[in-house]
Design a protein around this motif. Structure first.
Motif, PDB file in Angstrom:
ATOM      1  N   ALA A  44      -4.656  -7.263  -2.046  1.00 52.65           N
ATOM      2  CA  ALA A  44      -4.750  -8.063  -0.832  1.00 52.65           C
ATOM      3  C   ALA A  44      -5.676  -7.405   0.181  1.00 52.65           C
ATOM      4  CB  ALA A  44      -3.357  -8.255  -0.228  1.00 52.65           C
ATOM      5  N   TYR A  45      -5.594  -6.079   0.285  1.00 52.91           N
ATOM      6  CA  TYR A  45      -6.470  -5.373   1.216  1.00 52.91           C
ATOM      7  C   TYR A  45      -7.934  -5.601   0.873  1.00 52.91           C
ATOM      8  CZ  TYR A  45      -9.224  -1.788   3.390  1.00 52.91           C
ATOM      9  OH  TYR A  45     -10.225  -1.152   4.086  1.00 52.91           O
ATOM     10  N   PHE A  46      -8.271  -5.479  -0.394  1.00 54.22           N
ATOM     11  CA  PHE A  46      -9.673  -5.663  -0.789  1.00 54.22           C
ATOM     12  C   PHE A  46     -10.123  -7.107  -0.534  1.00 54.22           C
ATOM     13  CE2 PHE A  46      -9.178  -1.793  -3.572  1.00 54.22           C
ATOM     14  CZ  PHE A  46     -10.127  -1.042  -2.897  1.00 54.22           C
ATOM     15  N   ALA A  47      -9.233  -8.077  -0.716  1.00 50.66           N
ATOM     16  CA  ALA A  47      -9.586  -9.467  -0.410  1.00 50.66           C
ATOM     17  C   ALA A  47      -9.927  -9.620   1.066  1.00 50.66           C
ATOM     18  CB  ALA A  47      -8.436 -10.400  -0.796  1.00 50.66           C
ATOM     19  N   SER A 134       5.260  -9.975  -2.296  1.00 52.28           N
ATOM     20  CA  SER A 134       5.538 -10.752  -3.499  1.00 52.28           C
ATOM     21  C   SER A 134       4.244 -11.250  -4.121  1.00 52.28           C
ATOM     22  CB  SER A 134       6.437 -11.941  -3.158  1.00 52.28           C
ATOM     23  OG  SER A 134       5.716 -12.896  -2.379  1.00 52.28           O
ATOM     24  N   VAL A 135       4.349 -11.722  -5.345  1.00 51.32           N
ATOM     25  CA  VAL A 135       3.181 -12.292  -6.023  1.00 51.32           C
ATOM     26  C   VAL A 135       2.639 -13.466  -5.234  1.00 51.32           C
ATOM     27  CG1 VAL A 135       2.431 -13.548  -8.084  1.00 51.32           C
ATOM     28  CG2 VAL A 135       3.865 -11.508  -8.319  1.00 51.32           C
ATOM     29  N   ILE A 136       3.526 -14.326  -4.742  1.00 55.52           N
ATOM     30  CA  ILE A 136       3.092 -15.510  -3.992  1.00 55.52           C
ATOM     31  C   ILE A 136       2.385 -15.106  -2.706  1.00 55.52           C
ATOM     32  CG2 ILE A 136       3.910 -17.518  -2.697  1.00 55.52           C
ATOM     33  CD1 ILE A 136       6.087 -17.865  -4.800  1.00 55.52           C
ATOM     34  N   GLN A 137       2.952 -14.160  -1.965  1.00 58.92           N
ATOM     35  CA  GLN A 137       2.326 -13.707  -0.719  1.00 58.92           C
ATOM     36  C   GLN A 137       0.964 -13.077  -0.985  1.00 58.92           C
ATOM     37  OE1 GLN A 137       5.666 -11.195   0.306  1.00 58.92           O
ATOM     38  NE2 GLN A 137       6.164 -12.440   2.097  1.00 58.92           N
ATOM     39  N   THR A 138       0.904 -12.283  -2.031  1.00 58.58           N
ATOM     40  CA  THR A 138      -0.355 -11.618  -2.362  1.00 58.58           C
ATOM     41  C   THR A 138      -1.414 -12.627  -2.782  1.00 58.58           C
ATOM     42  OG1 THR A 138       0.892  -9.675  -3.106  1.00 58.58           O
ATOM     43  CG2 THR A 138      -1.405  -9.842  -3.807  1.00 58.58           C
ATOM     44  N   GLU A 139      -1.038 -13.553  -3.629  1.00 59.12           N
ATOM     45  CA  GLU A 139      -2.006 -14.534  -4.112  1.00 59.12           C
ATOM     46  C   GLU A 139      -2.489 -15.434  -2.974  1.00 59.12           C
ATOM     47  OE1 GLU A 139      -0.862 -16.920  -7.519  1.00 59.12           O
ATOM     48  OE2 GLU A 139      -2.959 -16.765  -8.136  1.00 59.12           O
ATOM     49  N   ARG A 140      -1.630 -15.678  -2.013  1.00 60.15           N
ATOM     50  CA  ARG A 140      -2.045 -16.497  -0.868  1.00 60.15           C
ATOM     51  C   ARG A 140      -3.186 -15.830  -0.110  1.00 60.15           C
ATOM     52  NH1 ARG A 140       1.586 -17.975   4.443  1.00 60.15           N
ATOM     53  NH2 ARG A 140       0.218 -19.591   5.286  1.00 60.15           N
ATOM     54  N   ILE A 141      -3.107 -14.528   0.078  1.00 57.93           N
ATOM     55  CA  ILE A 141      -4.159 -13.795   0.776  1.00 57.93           C
ATOM     56  C   ILE A 141      -5.428 -13.750  -0.058  1.00 57.93           C
ATOM     57  CG2 ILE A 141      -4.812 -11.542   1.721  1.00 57.93           C
ATOM     58  CD1 ILE A 141      -1.768 -11.117   2.279  1.00 57.93           C
ATOM     59  N   ILE A 142      -5.280 -13.472  -1.347  1.00 57.61           N
ATOM     60  CA  ILE A 142      -6.445 -13.420  -2.225  1.00 57.61           C
ATOM     61  C   ILE A 142      -7.105 -14.789  -2.325  1.00 57.61           C
ATOM     62  CG2 ILE A 142      -7.150 -13.052  -4.625  1.00 57.61           C
ATOM     63  CD1 ILE A 142      -4.947 -10.852  -4.715  1.00 57.61           C
ATOM     64  N   SER A 143      -6.290 -15.848  -2.363  1.00 55.27           N
ATOM     65  CA  SER A 143      -6.833 -17.206  -2.421  1.00 55.27           C
ATOM     66  C   SER A 143      -7.613 -17.554  -1.164  1.00 55.27           C
ATOM     67  CB  SER A 143      -5.698 -18.219  -2.620  1.00 55.27           C
ATOM     68  OG  SER A 143      -5.103 -18.067  -3.894  1.00 55.27           O
ATOM     69  N   LEU A 144      -7.241 -16.953  -0.035  1.00 52.83           N
ATOM     70  CA  LEU A 144      -7.980 -17.200   1.199  1.00 52.83           C
ATOM     71  C   LEU A 144      -9.431 -16.767   1.046  1.00 52.83           C
ATOM     72  CD1 LEU A 144      -7.963 -18.039   4.199  1.00 52.83           C
ATOM     73  CD2 LEU A 144      -7.277 -15.691   4.755  1.00 52.83           C
ATOM     74  N   ALA A 145      -9.655 -15.596   0.464  1.00 52.65           N
ATOM     75  CA  ALA A 145     -11.027 -15.128   0.249  1.00 52.65           C
ATOM     76  C   ALA A 145     -11.765 -16.044  -0.711  1.00 52.65           C
ATOM     77  CB  ALA A 145     -11.015 -13.693  -0.284  1.00 52.65           C
ATOM     78  N   ARG A 146     -11.077 -16.534  -1.736  1.00 50.41           N
ATOM     79  CA  ARG A 146     -11.709 -17.459  -2.671  1.00 50.41           C
ATOM     80  C   ARG A 146     -12.110 -18.759  -1.983  1.00 50.41           C
ATOM     81  NH1 ARG A 146      -6.866 -17.105  -7.092  1.00 50.41           N
ATOM     82  NH2 ARG A 146      -7.148 -14.938  -7.790  1.00 50.41           N
ATOM     83  N   VAL A 195     -16.347  -9.645  -7.658  1.00 53.01           N
ATOM     84  CA  VAL A 195     -15.859  -8.450  -6.970  1.00 53.01           C
ATOM     85  C   VAL A 195     -14.344  -8.381  -7.065  1.00 53.01           C
ATOM     86  CG1 VAL A 195     -15.776  -7.206  -4.782  1.00 53.01           C
ATOM     87  CG2 VAL A 195     -17.846  -8.456  -5.415  1.00 53.01           C
ATOM     88  N   GLU A 196     -13.676  -9.517  -6.915  1.00 47.04           N
ATOM     89  CA  GLU A 196     -12.218  -9.557  -7.051  1.00 47.04           C
ATOM     90  C   GLU A 196     -11.782  -9.024  -8.417  1.00 47.04           C
ATOM     91  OE1 GLU A 196      -9.176 -12.994  -8.217  1.00 47.04           O
ATOM     92  OE2 GLU A 196     -10.130 -13.378  -6.270  1.00 47.04           O
ATOM     93  N   THR A 223     -17.607  -0.291  -1.365  1.00 46.95           N
ATOM     94  CA  THR A 223     -19.029  -0.621  -1.227  1.00 46.95           C
ATOM     95  C   THR A 223     -19.307  -2.049  -1.676  1.00 46.95           C
ATOM     96  OG1 THR A 223     -19.724   1.673  -1.538  1.00 46.95           O
ATOM     97  CG2 THR A 223     -21.360  -0.022  -1.985  1.00 46.95           C
ATOM     98  N   ALA A 224     -18.726  -2.447  -2.803  1.00 47.66           N
ATOM     99  CA  ALA A 224     -18.936  -3.802  -3.315  1.00 47.66           C
ATOM    100  C   ALA A 224     -18.374  -4.849  -2.360  1.00 47.66           C
ATOM    101  CB  ALA A 224     -18.307  -3.946  -4.697  1.00 47.66           C
ATOM    102  N   CYS A 225     -17.162  -4.603  -1.839  1.00 49.10           N
ATOM    103  CA  CYS A 225     -16.552  -5.541  -0.889  1.00 49.10           C
ATOM    104  C   CYS A 225     -17.385  -5.637   0.388  1.00 49.10           C
ATOM    105  CB  CYS A 225     -15.132  -5.109  -0.554  1.00 49.10           C
ATOM    106  SG  CYS A 225     -13.931  -5.345  -1.888  1.00 49.10           S
ATOM    107  N   ASP A 226     -17.855  -4.502   0.876  1.00 50.44           N
ATOM    108  CA  ASP A 226     -18.625  -4.493   2.121  1.00 50.44           C
ATOM    109  C   ASP A 226     -19.993  -5.145   1.938  1.00 50.44           C
ATOM    110  OD1 ASP A 226     -16.520  -3.272   3.352  1.00 50.44           O
ATOM    111  OD2 ASP A 226     -17.459  -1.295   3.512  1.00 50.44           O
ATOM    112  N   GLU A 227     -20.612  -4.942   0.786  1.00 51.11           N
ATOM    113  CA  GLU A 227     -21.897  -5.589   0.534  1.00 51.11           C
ATOM    114  C   GLU A 227     -21.729  -7.108   0.487  1.00 51.11           C
ATOM    115  OE1 GLU A 227     -23.401  -3.877  -3.044  1.00 51.11           O
ATOM    116  OE2 GLU A 227     -24.256  -2.116  -2.032  1.00 51.11           O
ATOM    117  N   TYR A 228     -20.696  -7.554  -0.206  1.00 49.53           N
ATOM    118  CA  TYR A 228     -20.419  -8.989  -0.254  1.00 49.53           C
ATOM    119  C   TYR A 228     -20.127  -9.528   1.142  1.00 49.53           C
ATOM    120  CZ  TYR A 228     -17.713 -13.246  -0.679  1.00 49.53           C
ATOM    121  OH  TYR A 228     -17.237 -14.520  -0.490  1.00 49.53           O
TER     122      TYR A 228
END
Length: 242
Positions: A44-47, A134-146, A195-196, A223-228
């Motif tokens: 989630a942090y990387f997202a 939780s998986v749901i909470q984590t995926e919600r954050i990752i889905s935001l970046a998507r 990157v994800e 570095t990859a996250c920051d470049e993106y």
């Protein structure tokens, strides 16, 4: 655009985004499902790191009253501990950020401002998830970046605004591997998923208890996250009317 009323008092015009098979692909959730709480926090942090540059690189409206010190404190606290447990530092930083007039207002954001508000909501969702992750909470954050990546692609495709780097983006899509190109996404949607995937694979491969961000793999992921994120911010700047 549809309206989104954020869980934390932010009234945001929510983006209508194209329906693509990546939303239904369970392989994108498989790695999250097998992660530990600590690993889910890192994912989630990387997202959120991939959404970070618009927060620090693009000036927010003055009437939002967002204190840069409070925002920087939240970003700093978010990386101090990567275990997903309750964290007083993050909770305190969120409380300071939420004292801004922004959270008492109805907001009709410009395009780039919508990304800033969504990124802030992502950090607030992360704070709410602490202790459980939780998986749901984590995926919600990752889905935001998507979703934000796909939304930017959609707006770039439908706008007459010229965003520098078009040839480079086309070259990337022409050469990207079939696993990613199968989703039919534009540059930012595809690049974010790439990157994800790298982040999730490295998180799962890291030795238990390792301080991931201090490792060579962690440095590479940051570095990859920051470049993106820098590319995303640069594209948004093309839509800002001075």
């Amino acid at each position: 655009m549809d309206e989104l009323l954020g869980d934390y008092g932010l009234s945001v015009s929510r983006m209508a985004v194209s329906q693509s098979n990546w939303r239904e692909d369970e392989t994108l959730s498989a790695q999250i499902n097998v992660m530990s709480r600590r690993q889910r926090y890192q994912a989630a942090y990387f997202a959120l790191r991939r959404l970070q540059m618009p927060l620090v690189d693009i000036e927010m409206p003055t009437d939002w009253g967002v204190d840069p010190v409070a925002l920087n404190s939240l970003l700093r606290e978010g990386v101090e501990r990567l275990d997903g447990e309750a964290n007083e530092g993050i909770e305190r930083a969120i409380a300071e950020l939420c004292s801004a007039p922004l959270f008492e207002s109805q907001v009709d954001p410009e395009f780039a401002e919508s990304f800033q508000l969504e990124a802030i909501n992502g950090w607030l969702m992360l704070g709410e998830a602490l202790g459980e992750m939780s998986v749901i909470q984590t995926e919600r954050i990752i889905s935001l970046a998507r979703e934000m990546a796909d939304y930017l692609d959609s707006c770039m495709d439908s706008s007459l605004t010229v965003v520098d780097g078009g040839a480079r983006r086309e070259s990337y899509l022409a050469d990207v591997n079939s696993r990613l190109s199968a989703y039919g996404l534009g540059y930012f949607g595809t690049r974010n998923l790439q990157v994800e995937r790298d982040c999730h694979e490295s998180i799962l491969a890291a030795p238990s208890g390792e301080d991931l961000l201090s490792s060579n793999a962690g440095h590479r992921l940051v570095t990859a996250c920051d470049e993106y994120s820098g590319e995303l911010s640069s594209a948004l700047r093309a839509f800002i009317v001075e």
